[in-house]
Design a protein around this motif. Structure first.
Motif, short mmCIF file in Angstrom:
data_model
loop_
_atom_site.label_atom_id
_atom_site.label_comp_id
_atom_site.label_asym_id
_atom_site.label_seq_id
_atom_site.Cartn_x
_atom_site.Cartn_y
_atom_site.Cartn_z
N GLU A 53 33.14 120.85 21.58
CA GLU A 53 34.26 119.99 21.18
C GLU A 53 35.31 119.85 22.28
O GLU A 53 36.01 118.84 22.35
CB GLU A 53 34.91 120.51 19.90
CG GLU A 53 35.71 121.78 20.05
CD GLU A 53 36.38 122.18 18.74
OE1 GLU A 53 36.24 121.43 17.75
OE2 GLU A 53 37.02 123.24 18.71
N GLN A 179 28.30 120.88 17.10
CA GLN A 179 28.99 121.04 18.37
C GLN A 179 28.28 122.02 19.30
O GLN A 179 28.28 121.83 20.52
CB GLN A 179 30.44 121.49 18.12
CG GLN A 179 31.29 120.40 17.50
CD GLN A 179 32.67 120.89 17.14
OE1 GLN A 179 32.88 122.07 16.88
NE2 GLN A 179 33.63 119.99 17.11
N SER A 332 31.11 115.20 19.55
CA SER A 332 31.51 116.59 19.31
C SER A 332 33.02 116.74 19.29
O SER A 332 33.59 117.39 18.40
CB SER A 332 30.89 117.50 20.37
OG SER A 332 31.27 117.09 21.67
#
Length: 500
Positions: A53, A179, A332
């Motif tokens: 992320e 992610q 993500s």
């Protein structure tokens, strides 16, 4: 690039993302699963998810574009984004996990016993999240248009739809799996083409980039604007990391404070490995794609290089792999941001008149759908600016508000609710108005520099207001501050009463 390869790459990433998110749904049953994955994510999984992320459009496309356009001076961006985790490790990670909160506003209310602080923090989470989401959507639009010729808005809308599906279906459980997968996809997507590109460069006789001395060796002695920009970027990236809601919320998913520290150490290694590669893409771009600077498309250099240096089917395949990694970056980061915003808004819906119909998981799902619409609309309609520069505004806002709140709230028992409110509002206004004026007015000279890079003055304003107002309101220090500080700083292994 052959458009069919690009369409296949985007489709494959979209299907994989939705499929992995659906797998996570099998483990999402309770409210704790949806908000913090029941605080059971291991350091390996969590660090991969954080890498997924955190490495956003600014990292995947923006760093290479900045190095292409401006040279070595832009390396402060990846250095700062990585070093920020060192400060997070030292000052915030373990105490924040021990607080037992779900979100930054939760922590603020627990520490300062004030619903007003909580609401202001909630608004700032939304503001930081929207500032960070806009470049993700814009980067998705740029990428899809570059590789397929699709309308600019198509990539933004596609990313928004997939993100909402994952957040609504499985919450933090699903997002964690997605992610973690996407970090390793991004790393692979940059690494494999780089071997072929470097080999092609060597086949050309290993030429040096045609660049002036300033591109290779910034001259700060005769450039005070450059000195200010560098230090402001460092302040924003070093301190902003610990205040990013989508990063901070991941530490609530660790089992304990020790696991939070281990997670941060692993993240440092993952980020350091990743950031070596966009820099090389930027240098190669100076040799083979310098025309992108004049066209205002420097952010597309990563996607353009395979076609220019290798060409043919091989270049198309490598470009498709890079496209897949780029979309993984958008998905993500957007997923983490949407999850953090939805978590805060969903929590605040509980207990309100509207929230009596939508509580717990239902509130989070409703918040995820509604909160993504504003940044999506802004991304489609607003004028696009460099991705990495755009993300810096979010870092500056987080550094000017949440960084003082977390650092002082964790390490100084003298912080009061009024001090926190003054600091967040003052620092937030300084850092929040700057990007609006930059985009709307586009001032030149020092005015443009101060507004374009506000962290050097907005962060001291936030800290100064929090400390000054707290000292002036010492009588308002929460009565339970001693118990709260014990909870934040006592290792989990000790047998003490850890309740509030």
């Amino acid at each position: 690039m052959n458009a069919s390869y690009g369409v296949f790459a985007v489709t494959a990433v979209a299907i994989a993302t939705i499929a992995i998110g659906a797998f996570g749904l099998r483990f999402s049953r309770t409210t704790s699963d949806f908000y913090v994955a029941s605080r059971s994510v291991s350091p390996i999984w969590n660090s991969s998810a954080i890498g997924g992320e955190y490495l956003s459009a600014a990292s995947y496309l923006g760093v290479a574009g900045l190095v292409l356009a401006y040279g070595a001076d832009m390396l402060w961006y990846p250095i700062g984004w990585t070093a920020g985790y060192l400060l997070l490790l030292v000052f915030v990670a373990a105490p924040l996990r021990r607080s037992g909160a779900y979100t930054i506003p939760d922590f603020a209310q627990v520490r300062l016993q004030s619903t007003t602080v909580r609401y202001i923090a909630s608004l700032l989470v939304v503001g930081v999240g929207w500032l960070y989401l806009i470049p993700q959507f814009q980067g998705a639009g740029l990428t899809l248009r570059t590789v397929t010729g699709a309308p600019y808005w198509a990539g933004s809308v596609l990313v928004a739809i997939i993100v909402v599906i994952n957040v609504v279906s499985g919450g933090m459980r699903s997002i964690t799996f997605v992610q973690a997968f996407q970090y390793w996809l991004k790393l692979t997507a940059l690494l494999i083409p780089l071997f072929f590109l470097v080999n092609a460069w060597r086949g050309d006789g290993s030429p040096s980039p045609a660049a002036d001395d300033q591109w290779l060796f910034p001259d700060y002695d005769s450039n005070p604007e450059g000195i200010y920009r560098t230090y402001s970027v460092m302040i924003a990236t070093f301190l902003g990391t610990m205040g990013l809601p989508h990063v901070v919320v991941r530490f609530y998913t660790n089992p304990d404070g020790r696991a939070a520290r281990r997670t941060t150490l692993i993240v440092l290694g993952l980020l350091g490995t990743f950031y070596l590669m966009p820099t090389i893409y930027g240098v190669l771009g100076r040799l083979y794609a310098s025309d992108l600077i004049a066209e205002g498309r420097a952010d597309a250099v990563v996607l353009e290089l395979p076609g220019r240096m290798i060409g043919g089917t091989g270049g198309d395949l490598l470009a498709a792999l890079l496209t897949a990694g780029a979309f993984a970056a958008f998905l993500s980061t957007s997923s983490g941001l949407t999850m953090s915003i939805a978590g805060v808004v969903g929590q605040d819906l509980v207990g309100t008149r509207f929230g009596r119909r939508f509580t717990g998981i239902a509130a989070l799902r409703l918040a995820a759908v509604t909160c993504i619409l504003v940044p999506l609309a802004l991304a489609v309609s607003a004028e696009r600016i460099a991705v990495a520069n755009s993300v810096t505004f979010a870092f500056a806002l987080a550094a000017s508000t949440f960084c003082p709140l977390l650092v002082l709230g964790i390490w100084w028992r003298g912080l009061t609710a009024k001090g926190a409110i003054a600091g967040m509002i003052g620092g937030g206004l300084c850092a929040g108005i700057a990007p609006i004026l930059t985009i709307a007015v586009r001032p030149d000279g020092w005015a443009g520099l101060l507004l374009g890079q506000p962290a050097a003055w907005s962060v001291p304003v936030g800290f100064a207001l929090m400390i000054g107002v707290s000292l002036a309101t010492r009588g308002d220090i929460p009565a339970n501050v001693a118990r709260t500080m014990v909870r934040l700083h006592t290792p989990e292994g000790l047998d003490v009463d850890r309740r509030f």
